[in-house]
Design a protein around this motif. Sequence first.
Motif, PDB file in Angstrom:
ATOM      1  N   ASN A 178      62.879  85.652 -43.762  1.00  0.00           N
ATOM      2  CA  ASN A 178      63.028  85.793 -45.210  1.00  0.00           C
ATOM      3  C   ASN A 178      64.409  86.280 -45.613  1.00  0.00           C
ATOM      4  OD1 ASN A 178      60.452  84.926 -45.694  1.00  0.00           O
ATOM      5  ND2 ASN A 178      59.632  86.922 -46.273  1.00  0.00           N
ATOM      6  N   ASN A 179      65.017  87.115 -44.785  1.00  0.00           N
ATOM      7  CA  ASN A 179      66.251  87.795 -45.185  1.00  0.00           C
ATOM      8  C   ASN A 179      67.514  87.262 -44.524  1.00  0.00           C
ATOM      9  OD1 ASN A 179      65.058  89.714 -46.998  1.00  0.00           O
ATOM     10  ND2 ASN A 179      64.225  90.755 -45.212  1.00  0.00           N
ATOM     11  N   LEU A 180      67.374  86.436 -43.501  1.00  0.00           N
ATOM     12  CA  LEU A 180      68.549  85.882 -42.828  1.00  0.00           C
ATOM     13  C   LEU A 180      69.509  85.185 -43.806  1.00  0.00           C
ATOM     14  CD1 LEU A 180      68.582  84.133 -39.399  1.00  0.00           C
ATOM     15  CD2 LEU A 180      69.652  82.988 -41.335  1.00  0.00           C
ATOM     16  N   PRO A 181      69.022  84.435 -44.818  1.00  0.00           N
ATOM     17  CA  PRO A 181      69.966  83.837 -45.769  1.00  0.00           C
ATOM     18  C   PRO A 181      70.855  84.857 -46.469  1.00  0.00           C
ATOM     19  CG  PRO A 181      67.836  82.772 -45.965  1.00  0.00           C
ATOM     20  CD  PRO A 181      67.634  83.967 -45.059  1.00  0.00           C
ATOM     21  N   ASN A 182      70.328  86.055 -46.743  1.00  0.00           N
ATOM     22  CA  ASN A 182      71.150  87.094 -47.368  1.00  0.00           C
ATOM     23  C   ASN A 182      72.303  87.497 -46.445  1.00  0.00           C
ATOM     24  OD1 ASN A 182      69.416  87.175 -49.588  1.00  0.00           O
ATOM     25  ND2 ASN A 182      68.117  88.744 -48.653  1.00  0.00           N
ATOM     26  N   TYR A 183      71.999  87.582 -45.149  1.00  0.00           N
ATOM     27  CA  TYR A 183      73.051  87.938 -44.203  1.00  0.00           C
ATOM     28  C   TYR A 183      74.086  86.817 -44.094  1.00  0.00           C
ATOM     29  CZ  TYR A 183      75.636  89.239 -40.072  1.00  0.00           C
ATOM     30  OH  TYR A 183      76.663  89.553 -39.210  1.00  0.00           O
ATOM     31  N   VAL A 184      73.636  85.576 -44.119  1.00  0.00           N
ATOM     32  CA  VAL A 184      74.579  84.449 -44.045  1.00  0.00           C
ATOM     33  C   VAL A 184      75.538  84.485 -45.227  1.00  0.00           C
ATOM     34  CG1 VAL A 184      74.794  81.935 -44.095  1.00  0.00           C
ATOM     35  CG2 VAL A 184      73.011  83.009 -42.699  1.00  0.00           C
ATOM     36  N   ARG A 185      75.029  84.724 -46.423  1.00  0.00           N
ATOM     37  CA  ARG A 185      75.895  84.803 -47.600  1.00  0.00           C
ATOM     38  C   ARG A 185      76.883  85.957 -47.468  1.00  0.00           C
ATOM     39  NH1 ARG A 185      71.140  82.485 -50.383  1.00  0.00           N
ATOM     40  NH2 ARG A 185      70.043  84.484 -50.258  1.00  0.00           N
ATOM     41  N   LEU A 186      76.394  87.112 -46.975  1.00  0.00           N
ATOM     42  CA  LEU A 186      77.271  88.263 -46.755  1.00  0.00           C
ATOM     43  C   LEU A 186      78.324  87.947 -45.699  1.00  0.00           C
ATOM     44  CD1 LEU A 186      77.839  91.344 -47.212  1.00  0.00           C
ATOM     45  CD2 LEU A 186      76.267  91.767 -45.299  1.00  0.00           C
ATOM     46  N   TRP A 187      77.906  87.299 -44.608  1.00  0.00           N
ATOM     47  CA  TRP A 187      78.805  86.967 -43.496  1.00  0.00           C
ATOM     48  C   TRP A 187      79.940  86.071 -43.980  1.00  0.00           C
ATOM     49  CZ3 TRP A 187      80.845  82.908 -40.834  1.00  0.00           C
ATOM     50  CH2 TRP A 187      81.288  83.123 -39.516  1.00  0.00           C
ATOM     51  N   ILE A 188      79.617  85.040 -44.740  1.00  0.00           N
ATOM     52  CA  ILE A 188      80.643  84.109 -45.231  1.00  0.00           C
ATOM     53  C   ILE A 188      81.648  84.839 -46.114  1.00  0.00           C
ATOM     54  CG2 ILE A 188      81.023  82.124 -46.755  1.00  0.00           C
ATOM     55  CD1 ILE A 188      78.320  81.023 -45.675  1.00  0.00           C
ATOM     56  N   LYS A 189      81.150  85.739 -46.966  1.00  0.00           N
ATOM     57  CA  LYS A 189      82.033  86.487 -47.860  1.00  0.00           C
ATOM     58  C   LYS A 189      82.915  87.461 -47.083  1.00  0.00           C
ATOM     59  CE  LYS A 189      81.911  89.592 -51.859  1.00  0.00           C
ATOM     60  NZ  LYS A 189      81.032  90.300 -52.843  1.00  0.00           N
ATOM     61  N   GLU A 190      82.316  88.232 -46.174  1.00  0.00           N
ATOM     62  CA  GLU A 190      83.088  89.256 -45.459  1.00  0.00           C
ATOM     63  C   GLU A 190      84.079  88.659 -44.467  1.00  0.00           C
ATOM     64  OE1 GLU A 190      80.273  93.205 -45.644  1.00  0.00           O
ATOM     65  OE2 GLU A 190      80.450  92.158 -43.732  1.00  0.00           O
ATOM     66  N   LYS A 191      83.736  87.524 -43.893  1.00  0.00           N
ATOM     67  CA  LYS A 191      84.632  86.862 -42.938  1.00  0.00           C
ATOM     68  C   LYS A 191      85.688  86.004 -43.635  1.00  0.00           C
ATOM     69  CE  LYS A 191      82.394  88.097 -39.104  1.00  0.00           C
ATOM     70  NZ  LYS A 191      82.984  88.941 -38.047  1.00  0.00           N
ATOM     71  N   GLY A 192      85.604  85.894 -44.947  1.00  0.00           N
ATOM     72  CA  GLY A 192      86.518  85.009 -45.658  1.00  0.00           C
ATOM     73  C   GLY A 192      86.384  83.571 -45.195  1.00  0.00           C
ATOM     74  N   ALA A 193      85.132  83.166 -44.949  1.00  0.00           N
ATOM     75  CA  ALA A 193      84.878  81.864 -44.333  1.00  0.00           C
ATOM     76  C   ALA A 193      84.458  80.810 -45.350  1.00  0.00           C
ATOM     77  CB  ALA A 193      83.800  82.017 -43.259  1.00  0.00           C
ATOM     78  N   GLU A 194      84.864  80.978 -46.596  1.00  0.00           N
ATOM     79  CA  GLU A 194      84.462  80.015 -47.622  1.00  0.00           C
ATOM     80  C   GLU A 194      84.974  78.609 -47.312  1.00  0.00           C
ATOM     81  OE1 GLU A 194      84.280  84.049 -49.518  1.00  0.00           O
ATOM     82  OE2 GLU A 194      85.725  82.988 -48.248  1.00  0.00           O
TER      83      GLU A 194
END
Length: 311
Positions: A178-194
């Motif tokens: 249920n919560n893995l998508p929240n981490y993926v969104r956070l990961w992309i933002k924090e890693k500057g991986a847009e």
Amino acid sequence: LGATNLRVAVGDEKGNILRRVEERVERTRGPEGVGKQIIRMIHSLDLETKEITGIGIGSLGPLDIRRGVIVLAPNLPFNNIPLKEPLEKVFSCPIRVVNDCSAAVLGERVFGAGKGIDNLCYVTISSGIGCGAYVDGKLLLGKDGNAHEMGHTIIDSLGRLKCGCGRRGHWEAYCSGNNLPNYVRLWIKEKGAEDDFGKSKLAELLHGNMDNLSAKMVFDCAGAGDELCLRILEDIGRLNAIGFANVIAAYDPELITVGGSVTLNNQSMVMEPIRRHIGELSVNRVPDIRVTPLGQDIVLYGALAMSFTNY
């Protein structure tokens, strides 16, 4: 009884599941509707009431096992769900309620890979994350039946993500289905991986709408070789390994079996990062860690074992 599905079965002391039925959990009739759904499903198995020698329930929690009540259901729209009392009004047999992962580890020990093992844990990675534990041949329950809530141990002291229970930094908030998508969104933002995201198979699937992101999409894209999703899952695997290191530190098991829909549907992508990282994270000797042979039915086997053992 999970956050998504309710499975009811009749079986015997040898672990034979004779008849079974499965439905989505009733979410529209309030807390009392769940007990009524269980009763209706038991009746649908076409048993004479006198044939039922015991009923075991493995349920999501946290619980109050004395009253047989789900006190907090992070992944359901209501709390304080009575299970034991409504069934006692209908069936004249012993009714036992424990956490689903406590039931699962009991099922593993009685019918699965844990036969003869006195120090054993089971971890589920599914809608949520849970754990059950046997230590020195005793099923651990705790004062309320919640001595195993490892999904709600903290793996991020900064508490960047909120768990379904309302607290922050919990293992479940980062790695559960249920919560893995929240981490993926956070990961992309924090890693500057847009930019990397924009070139990924994941972006193609989402058509720019991150609100539609699911755990299945991430695993499917990684399985198709998407580099971004493979990197994300490696980091999620290390977070899972932190959770497993906590399990090992708390219970010192000889064997940990792993189940839940996220694990069972993506075995290598879930298990391999855990095995790679666990040695560097665990102070205790690392136990055997493997997928449960009982699959999605492990909690059913545990509920069955509750009627034939004193655990």
